[in-house]
Design a protein around this motif. Sequence first.
Motif, PDB file in Angstrom:
ATOM      1  N   SER A  89     -67.495 -45.619 -20.731  1.00 52.50           N
ATOM      2  CA  SER A  89     -68.250 -44.650 -21.546  1.00 52.50           C
ATOM      3  C   SER A  89     -68.662 -45.213 -22.888  1.00 52.50           C
ATOM      4  N   VAL A 104     -63.714 -38.800 -18.679  1.00 49.69           N
ATOM      5  CA  VAL A 104     -62.741 -38.987 -19.766  1.00 49.69           C
ATOM      6  C   VAL A 104     -62.152 -37.639 -20.177  1.00 49.69           C
ATOM      7  N   ARG A 105     -63.007 -36.648 -20.339  1.00 54.19           N
ATOM      8  CA  ARG A 105     -62.530 -35.329 -20.764  1.00 54.19           C
ATOM      9  C   ARG A 105     -61.559 -34.739 -19.715  1.00 54.19           C
ATOM     10  N   GLY A 106     -61.911 -34.840 -18.449  1.00 59.02           N
ATOM     11  CA  GLY A 106     -61.058 -34.282 -17.401  1.00 59.02           C
ATOM     12  C   GLY A 106     -59.733 -35.023 -17.276  1.00 59.02           C
ATOM     13  N   ASP A 110     -66.539 -45.855 -25.321  1.00 58.15           N
ATOM     14  CA  ASP A 110     -65.598 -45.389 -26.345  1.00 58.15           C
ATOM     15  C   ASP A 110     -64.529 -46.462 -26.540  1.00 58.15           C
ATOM     16  N   ALA A 162     -62.088 -34.675 -12.111  1.00 54.11           N
ATOM     17  CA  ALA A 162     -62.283 -35.830 -12.992  1.00 54.11           C
ATOM     18  C   ALA A 162     -62.598 -37.087 -12.190  1.00 54.11           C
ATOM     19  N   ARG A 180     -58.166 -36.722 -19.632  1.00 52.73           N
ATOM     20  CA  ARG A 180     -57.336 -36.427 -20.800  1.00 52.73           C
ATOM     21  C   ARG A 180     -56.667 -35.057 -20.669  1.00 52.73           C
ATOM     22  N   GLU A 181     -57.381 -34.108 -20.116  1.00 55.41           N
ATOM     23  CA  GLU A 181     -56.818 -32.764 -19.986  1.00 55.41           C
ATOM     24  C   GLU A 181     -55.663 -32.720 -18.981  1.00 55.41           C
ATOM     25  N   LEU A 192     -58.150 -43.550 -16.817  1.00 60.12           N
ATOM     26  CA  LEU A 192     -58.684 -43.109 -18.116  1.00 60.12           C
ATOM     27  C   LEU A 192     -59.121 -44.313 -18.941  1.00 60.12           C
ATOM     28  N   ASP A 242     -61.175 -45.576 -28.753  1.00 66.06           N
ATOM     29  CA  ASP A 242     -60.107 -44.877 -28.054  1.00 66.06           C
ATOM     30  C   ASP A 242     -59.450 -45.776 -27.001  1.00 66.06           C
ATOM     31  N   HIS A 250     -68.289 -39.558 -19.570  1.00 61.21           N
ATOM     32  CA  HIS A 250     -67.755 -38.658 -20.596  1.00 61.21           C
ATOM     33  C   HIS A 250     -67.054 -37.470 -19.946  1.00 61.21           C
ATOM     34  N   THR A 251     -67.624 -36.974 -18.854  1.00 60.93           N
ATOM     35  CA  THR A 251     -66.969 -35.881 -18.116  1.00 60.93           C
ATOM     36  C   THR A 251     -65.640 -36.355 -17.533  1.00 60.93           C
TER      37      THR A 251
END
Length: 912
Positions: free
Chosen positions: A881, A847-849, A883, A834, A851-852, A874, A886, A844-845
Motif C-alpha cells: 500500500s 490493511v484496515r481489515g 505505507d 481482509a 488491523r481490526e 499485514l 507503518d 488499504h482495505t
Amino acid sequence: MSAPSPEPPAPAAPGRARPTVAVVGAGAAGALVAVQLCEAAARRRTPLDLVLIDPAAEAGRGVAYSTEAAEHRLNVPVGGMSCYPDDPGHFRRWLCRHGEPTVTAADFASRHRYGSYLADTLGRAIITAHGTVSVRRLRTRATGCAEAAGGRLELGLADGGTVTADSVVLATGPAPGRSEWAPAELRASERFVARPWAPGALDPIGAADDVVLVGTGLTAVDLALVLDRPGRTVHAVSRTGLLPQPHALAPLQAVLPPRDLAVLPFARLRREVLRYVAETRRTHGDWRPAFDGLRPWIGQLWQGLTDDERAEFLGRDATPWNVHRHRMAPSTAETIARARAARRLRIHSGRIASAAAREDGGLTVTLADGRALRAAWVVDCTGPGLRADAGGDPLWAGLLADGLAVPGPLGIGVATDGGRLLGPAGRAERPLFTLGAPRRGELWETTAIPEIRTQAKEIAEAVLAPFGSAPRRPVRRRPVDQFGLPLSTHAAAAASFRGGLGRVITVRAKAADAFARATELDPGFALGHAALALLGHECGADVDVARELADAQRSVRERGDERERSFVEMVTRRIEAPAPGAAGADAGDAALVAHLERFPGDAFALAVAVPTIAFSGVGDLDGSLARRLVEGTADTYGGHWFHTSLLSFVRQEQGRVEEAGELARAALAAEPASGHAVHALAHVHYESGDHRAGRDWLDGWIGAQGRGAVHRAHFSWHVALHELALDDAAAVRRRWYAQLAPGQVGGVRALVDSGSLLWRARMARTWPGRVPADGVLDAVARELVERPATAFTALHGAVALTAAGDLPALRRLRAHAAGADPVQREVVAPLCGALEAVLEEEWHTAVRGLREVLPSLRRVGGSAAQREVIEETLLYALVESGDRDDARDLLERRLDRRASPLDRRRLTGLGA
C-alpha cells in the motif's frame, strides 16, 4: 534373604490337610514363584507350607545376580524388571526407596542390586503371608523325584533327607552346557574352564594371563568385562564373531507387529518379519522397537511352527535373532568398544579345531581356517545347554528316565502344558511344574524376567487351585498404567494399553494400534475402547468411533471402577457435544475438567486437556483453564517428565520463555522422545530468536527420535520457520518439498502446516512466482476447508485459499463463518474479508481489515507462532500500500521481540 525361622503351622480348613509346596531352586525364578505363592495364599487365606530347596546362601540371586562386579549391569532396563507383571514400576520404586531416587525406567541397574531387590521382595511377601504361609529354606540340592502315596511327590535331597509335597515347582534355571564343541585335548586340559560361573572358577587366572573366550554372546561379554585390564589380551571366538547389539541410549516405544503373522507359512512369516523390521527402522530410525514389539508374540509364533521349521530357524536365524534381541546395556557396550579399540579384546569368527599345550603351560588354540591363538586359559562361554539334563543334573535326568518328564520340541527342555510337566502319554498327570529355561523348547523366549514373572504368577494360581477356597476378593490385584492407576483388565491387555498411553504422552504414532490390540486381547476392556473412540474423534485415527464408544459404554457398566466410568463419560460428552457455538457445545470441556479435578493423575485425560499439538484441548479463550489444570496437577506427578513437558509448553505460551526452555530440557533429559517437550522447545528457540541452534537441534531430532512422531510434519514446519527467519529461501523450498508437500503430509496437517508455510514464504518474498498451494487444497477434504468446525481450522483454510488465489472459495468460507460459532463470526469472517481485499489488491482495505482483526486473533486458538501468519500478511499489505512508515514500525517492534535476519533484510529494504 537369610533362611527364615520355621513357623508354627496355621490351622488348616476343616476336613483338609495343610498342603505342602516345594520349590526346587531359589534363584530368580524360584523367588518369583515363592513371592506369588505367598501373596496368592494370603489373599485366598489358604494355609500352606512352602519349602525352598537350594544350596545358595541367599534366595533370589542364583547365578545371574550373585555377581558383585560393578561392571555387570542388567540387560533389560529397570522398567522391564519388576517382579510383578501387572506393576511395571515396582522395581523402579524399590530403587528410589533404596538410595537411587533419580533412577528412571530406561536406566540399567547393576545385577547385584537386582538380586537384593528379589531377596527383599521375597522377604516382604513372606512377612505379609505370616500366619497363613510357613516357609522353610533347605540349603541342599534336590537329586531325585518320585511318586508318593496319595498322588504326592517325594524329593530326594543331596544331604540324605527327603521332602514330601503336594506340588513341586522346578525352578532350576538354565542347565550348564557340556562343552561338546571342545576337542578332547582341550576338555582334558587343566587350563580349560568349562563352567566359568562356578565359585572360584576364574581365581587361577593370573593378572597377565591372556584368555580365549569361546562364544561372543552375553556370557562372553560379562567375562570380558571382569577380565579386561592393561597387559592382558582377551580373545573371543564364535562361528559368526557377532557380539550382542547395544540397547539404545534413549529407547523408543515398541512398534506392534502385523496382526496376522501367526497364520502365515514359515517362509512368508520370515519375509514379513524382515519387512516389519525394515519398515520400523525406516519410519523410526531404529530397528529395536520392532524386536521389542515382536517379543510378546514369540511364544505364539514359535508354537505355530513345525519341528522342521523350528530346526530351520535354529540353523539360519537363531544367531541374528539372539544378537539383536538379547542386547547389552549402553554402558556395557561402551566399555566393550573401548577394550576393542585398545586391542585388549579381539573378536574372531571361526570354529576351534584343536588345542595343544605349550612348554610355558599355556595353550595354543587352532581355528578351522588355520589361525592360531596363544593364551594361558580357555573359557567356555557358549551358554547353557538346550536339553533339560544337559549339565548332568541328576534330578532332571531321573525325571526323564522315569517318565515323569519328556523332552520338549527338538529335544529342547521339557514338554509342558502351561508349565505343568507332561508325561509320555502327552498328559499332565502329576503336580509337577516348571518355568523359565526348561520351557524353551515350547516357548523359545522364556529365560528373561518379563517372561518368567508371568509364568510364576500363572503357576502359583495353578498350584493353589486344588487347595482352599477362592480368594477373599472376587477381583484380583489389577494391573496399573504408567502412573499407578488401576486398569480393569488382565496383564496382557494392560501391557498393550500402557504401550498406547506411552505413545499418546510422547506424541508418537501407532497409539491406536496398541489400544486396538488391547481390546482384541480383552474385548470387555472399557478404557481401550474409550481411548480408540477418543483418538478417532480428536485425532482422525482410522476408528469406528460410534462402535468403539458403544463398546466402552457397555463394558464400563459391566466392569469398571469409578475413574474408568468417569473417563468413559468424559469421552462420551466430548464426542456427542454439539458443534461450537451451539447450546451445550462446552459440555465436553466441562466433563474433561470435572474428570481431572477428581482424578488428576489420569495422564491420558491431562494430555487431552492441554492444547499443545496432539489434542484440541479445553476451549477457553486465553488458555488460562489449561494452564490451571497443568499447574493444579503438579503435586500429583511429582516432576514426572510428561507433566514437565506440558508445563514447559504452558510457560512458553505465557511468554516465560527462559523458564519454558529449562523445563523442556529437563523433560527431554528424562524422555528424549517427548513430543510435548520438543514442541515447547521449538517455540522457545523461535520466540527467543535462536534460529540457527533451533534449526540444527530440531532437524537432528526429526531424523532420530522424531522419525516415529505422529505430528512430524508440524515439527518440520517449525524447522522451516527457522529457515524462513534466517532468510534461507533455498532451504525453505527444500524443506517443503522433502517433508511438507502433498504426499508427505495430508489432511488437517497439510492445511495448517504446509499451506501456511507457503503463504508465509510468499509474503516474505522468498518464494518467487505462484506457490503450489493448489496441491495442498487437493490433499484436504473440501468440507474441511470451506465448512470447518473450528475457528482454528477456518483461519488456516482462509490462508491456504488465499495462497492458492481461490477468491470464490474464500467467499464461500466467509459465508460459512458468518453463520457459525461466535469466534468464526467475529474473527474469521472479517479476516476472510481482509484476505479477499489482498487477492483483489485493494491494499488499504486489506490493511484496515487485518488491523481490526489482529487484537482478537488469539480467540481462534493455536500458538502465537501459528497466528503470526496474519501479522506477516499485514506487513506485506503495508508495503504494497506504500505505507512504509507503518511497515517500518511493525518490523522494528518484531526485531525488538526477537532477532530475525529476514526482518532485518526487509527493514533495510524499506530504508533504501
